[in-house]
Design an enzyme around this catalytic site. Structure first.
Site, PDB file in Angstrom:
ATOM      1  N   GLY A 125       0.872  -1.172   0.000  1.00  0.00           N
ATOM      2  CA  GLY A 125       0.000   0.000   0.000  1.00  0.00           C
ATOM      3  C   GLY A 125       0.912   1.226   0.000  1.00  0.00           C
ATOM      4  O   GLY A 125       1.857   1.295   0.804  1.00  0.00           O
ATOM      5  N   ARG A 127      10.269  -1.121  -4.752  1.00  0.00           N
ATOM      6  CA  ARG A 127       9.086  -1.200  -5.624  1.00  0.00           C
ATOM      7  C   ARG A 127       9.018   0.118  -6.394  1.00  0.00           C
ATOM      8  O   ARG A 127       9.165   1.183  -5.799  1.00  0.00           O
ATOM      9  CB  ARG A 127       7.795  -1.426  -4.810  1.00  0.00           C
ATOM     10  CG  ARG A 127       7.728  -2.811  -4.176  1.00  0.00           C
ATOM     11  CD  ARG A 127       6.357  -3.105  -3.606  1.00  0.00           C
ATOM     12  NE  ARG A 127       5.400  -3.446  -4.655  1.00  0.00           N
ATOM     13  CZ  ARG A 127       4.086  -3.552  -4.436  1.00  0.00           C
ATOM     14  NH1 ARG A 127       3.587  -3.325  -3.235  1.00  0.00           N
ATOM     15  NH2 ARG A 127       3.269  -3.874  -5.430  1.00  0.00           N
ATOM     16  N   GLN A 130      -5.544  -8.819  -2.344  1.00  0.00           N
ATOM     17  CA  GLN A 130      -5.588  -7.811  -1.267  1.00  0.00           C
ATOM     18  C   GLN A 130      -7.018  -7.581  -0.801  1.00  0.00           C
ATOM     19  O   GLN A 130      -7.258  -7.240   0.358  1.00  0.00           O
ATOM     20  CB  GLN A 130      -4.997  -6.471  -1.756  1.00  0.00           C
ATOM     21  CG  GLN A 130      -3.505  -6.486  -1.963  1.00  0.00           C
ATOM     22  CD  GLN A 130      -3.146  -6.788  -3.396  1.00  0.00           C
ATOM     23  OE1 GLN A 130      -3.866  -7.485  -4.099  1.00  0.00           O
ATOM     24  NE2 GLN A 130      -2.018  -6.284  -3.841  1.00  0.00           N
ATOM     25  N   ASP A 175      -1.420   4.873  -6.237  1.00  0.00           N
ATOM     26  CA  ASP A 175       0.010   4.667  -5.982  1.00  0.00           C
ATOM     27  C   ASP A 175       0.840   5.841  -6.483  1.00  0.00           C
ATOM     28  O   ASP A 175       1.932   6.094  -5.983  1.00  0.00           O
ATOM     29  CB  ASP A 175       0.484   3.367  -6.618  1.00  0.00           C
ATOM     30  CG  ASP A 175      -0.002   2.204  -5.781  1.00  0.00           C
ATOM     31  OD1 ASP A 175      -1.171   1.814  -5.934  1.00  0.00           O
ATOM     32  OD2 ASP A 175       0.768   1.750  -4.916  1.00  0.00           O
ATOM     33  N   ASN A 216      -2.910   2.840 -10.101  1.00  0.00           N
ATOM     34  CA  ASN A 216      -3.397   2.105  -8.935  1.00  0.00           C
ATOM     35  C   ASN A 216      -3.411   0.625  -9.299  1.00  0.00           C
ATOM     36  O   ASN A 216      -3.053   0.227 -10.417  1.00  0.00           O
ATOM     37  CB  ASN A 216      -4.788   2.613  -8.527  1.00  0.00           C
ATOM     38  CG  ASN A 216      -5.226   2.064  -7.188  1.00  0.00           C
ATOM     39  OD1 ASN A 216      -4.469   2.117  -6.203  1.00  0.00           O
ATOM     40  ND2 ASN A 216      -6.401   1.483  -7.112  1.00  0.00           N
ATOM     41  N   LYS A 217      -3.831  -0.192  -8.363  1.00  0.00           N
ATOM     42  CA  LYS A 217      -3.820  -1.653  -8.532  1.00  0.00           C
ATOM     43  C   LYS A 217      -4.395  -2.081  -9.879  1.00  0.00           C
ATOM     44  O   LYS A 217      -5.408  -1.535 -10.320  1.00  0.00           O
ATOM     45  CB  LYS A 217      -4.607  -2.266  -7.370  1.00  0.00           C
ATOM     46  CG  LYS A 217      -4.694  -3.769  -7.335  1.00  0.00           C
ATOM     47  CD  LYS A 217      -3.359  -4.466  -7.476  1.00  0.00           C
ATOM     48  CE  LYS A 217      -2.309  -4.020  -6.494  1.00  0.00           C
ATOM     49  NZ  LYS A 217      -0.932  -4.423  -6.907  1.00  0.00           N
TER      50      LYS A 217
HETATM   51  O1  MRU Z   1       0.520  -3.841  -4.657  1.00  0.00           O
HETATM   52  P1  MRU Z   1      -0.080  -3.123  -3.490  1.00  0.00           P
HETATM   53  O2  MRU Z   1      -0.929  -3.986  -2.634  1.00  0.00           O
HETATM   54  O3  MRU Z   1       0.964  -2.352  -2.721  1.00  0.00           O
HETATM   55  O4  MRU Z   1      -1.033  -2.049  -4.172  1.00  0.00           O
HETATM   56  C1  MRU Z   1      -1.791  -1.226  -3.364  1.00  0.00           C
HETATM   57  C2  MRU Z   1      -2.713  -0.340  -4.131  1.00  0.00           C
HETATM   58  O5  MRU Z   1      -2.770  -0.358  -5.343  1.00  0.00           O
HETATM   59  C3  MRU Z   1      -3.501   0.649  -3.328  1.00  0.00           C
HETATM   60  O6  MRU Z   1      -4.714   0.906  -3.938  1.00  0.00           O
HETATM   61  C4  MRU Z   1      -2.707   1.962  -3.206  1.00  0.00           C
HETATM   62  O7  MRU Z   1      -1.399   1.723  -2.806  1.00  0.00           O
HETATM   63  C5  MRU Z   1      -3.348   2.895  -2.265  1.00  0.00           C
HETATM   64  S1  MRU Z   1      -3.258   2.306  -0.612  1.00  0.00           S
HETATM   65  C6  MRU Z   1      -3.916   3.480   0.418  1.00  0.00           C
END
Ligand code: MRU
Length: 344
Positions: free
Chosen positions: A48, A90, A195, A236, A246-247
């Site tokens: 996140g 990352r 997630q 992100d 974003n995801k």
């Molecule tokens: O790969 P992740 O689980 O780190 O991705 C997280 C996301 O895409 C969230 O939507 C984003 O980081 C916002 S978290 C408040």
């Protein structure tokens, strides 16, 4: 209910709630070396965007402590090397680079390795504390939007686990519920890392907010039926023009939302806005191990030998986004103009 605290500084170590073990096992990792934090970020034990930023800030403080005690004569060059390693853990979430740069600048401005190490730790703690306050403000600004919309769909996990606490998009849902609004909440499973199924479901159950999980590909049906009236996600990295990474799967949800007349909202702290890039075309997209797609909990699901790509994020063009909710308020198009006042 105890607040979920995914990251804590305990007796000189970084304690991380291992998100790869949730929801069935609550295991806390105690890390003393910054390289362990880099591994934890890469392996998504902490994940996140805001949570990665906080973990990266502590990793910098730990690196400063290590370098100060091992080779103080080369403090800054060694800390810069550590910063490079942490930044590379990352690539997509800008909060990571944001935190690393902020702490590196502080170290460069502080004479004496021991003092610098102490100031970095204090700064990491301040970033952590500030993140929770920022999320509560995002929640308050966004709650009004949800109150007027009805059933909401969210994607991935954007709750306390994804931040220092409270959450962003999930924080908005939570804030609206805390204010007494009642509406249905749907969340996706979020293939392939789950997630949604593992983390959002766990948080919703703990919060006592009734929620319904669907497979990612059910979103179109729900919107077409009118069961979902708006979508809210986290981010992100947000480019200066509002394009939002974003995801993976977020872009598809945004296009479906527009097709079905459902408002699509992004909730994120201003530290997620990358003003150095004009559009989302410049956002690096992390590609992860194909094994995350071909196996489930270590059990093979895909046919052996099939080619696999595993992009972890996608970019939603700003034209699909009805509003971006930050700690400073609700920002609408044109984003290039309207996000600018949030520039640090
Ligand atoms: O790969 P992740 O689980 O780190 O991705 C997280 C996301 O895409 C969230 O939507 C984003 O980081 C916002 S978290 C408040």
């Amino acid at each position: 209910m105890d607040e979920i605290q995914p990251i804590a500084w305990v007796s000189g170590n970084l304690a991380l709630l291992d998100q790869t073990r949730l929801p069935h096992h609550e295991v806390t990792l105690e890390l003393s070396d910054y390289r362990q934090v880099v591994d934890a970020i890469r392996e998504m034990r902490v994940r996140g965007a805001p949570a990665i930023g906080v973990a990266a800030a502590y990793a910098m403080a730990m690196a400063a402590r290590q370098v100060a005690s091992e080779d103080a004569s080369r403090f800054l060059p060694l800390l810069r090397e550590a910063a490079k390693e942490i930044r590379a853990a990352r690539p997509t979430a800008v909060n990571l680079a944001w935190a690393v740069e902020r702490l590196l600048a502080l170290a460069e401005a502080t004479p004496g390795p021991a003092d610098a190490a102490q100031r970095l730790l204090a700064e990491a703690k301040a970033i952590q504390k500030q993140d929770v306050e920022v999320n509560r403000r995002i929640g308050r600004h966004g709650a009004a939007l949800l109150r007027s919309q009805g059933a909401v769909l969210t994607h991935c996990n954007t709750g306390a686990l994804a931040t220092a606490g409270y959450g962003t998009a999930l924080g908005v849902i939570r804030a609206a519920w805390e204010e007494g609004a009642r509406f249905e909440v749907f969340h996706t499973e979020t293939r392939p890392f789950l997630q949604g199924a593992r983390l959002t479901a766990w948080e919703m159950l703990r919060l006592g907010i009734p929620a319904t999980m669907v497979v990612d590909s059910a979103a179109g049906l729900l919107m077409r039926e009118g069961a979902v009236r708006c979508v809210i996600v986290g981010a992100d990295r947000i480019a200066a023009n509002g394009d939002t990474a974003n995801k993976i799967g977020t872009y598809a949800l945004a296009v479906l939302a527009k097709e079905n007349g459902a408002p699509f909202y992004v909730a994120a702290p201003t530290s997620t806005i990358d003003f150095s890039i004009a559009s989302g075309d410049e956002i690096p997209i992390e590609e992860r191990d194909p094994l995350e797609v071909s196996r489930l909990e270590g059990v093979k699901t895909a046919a052996d030998g099939i080619g696999i790509r595993n992009p972890a994020f996608d970019v939603t063009p700003h034209r699909y986004i009805d509003a971006i909710i930050t700690e400073e308020g609700v920002v609408r198009s044109p984003y290039t103009t309207n996000l600018a006042p949030s520039r640090p």
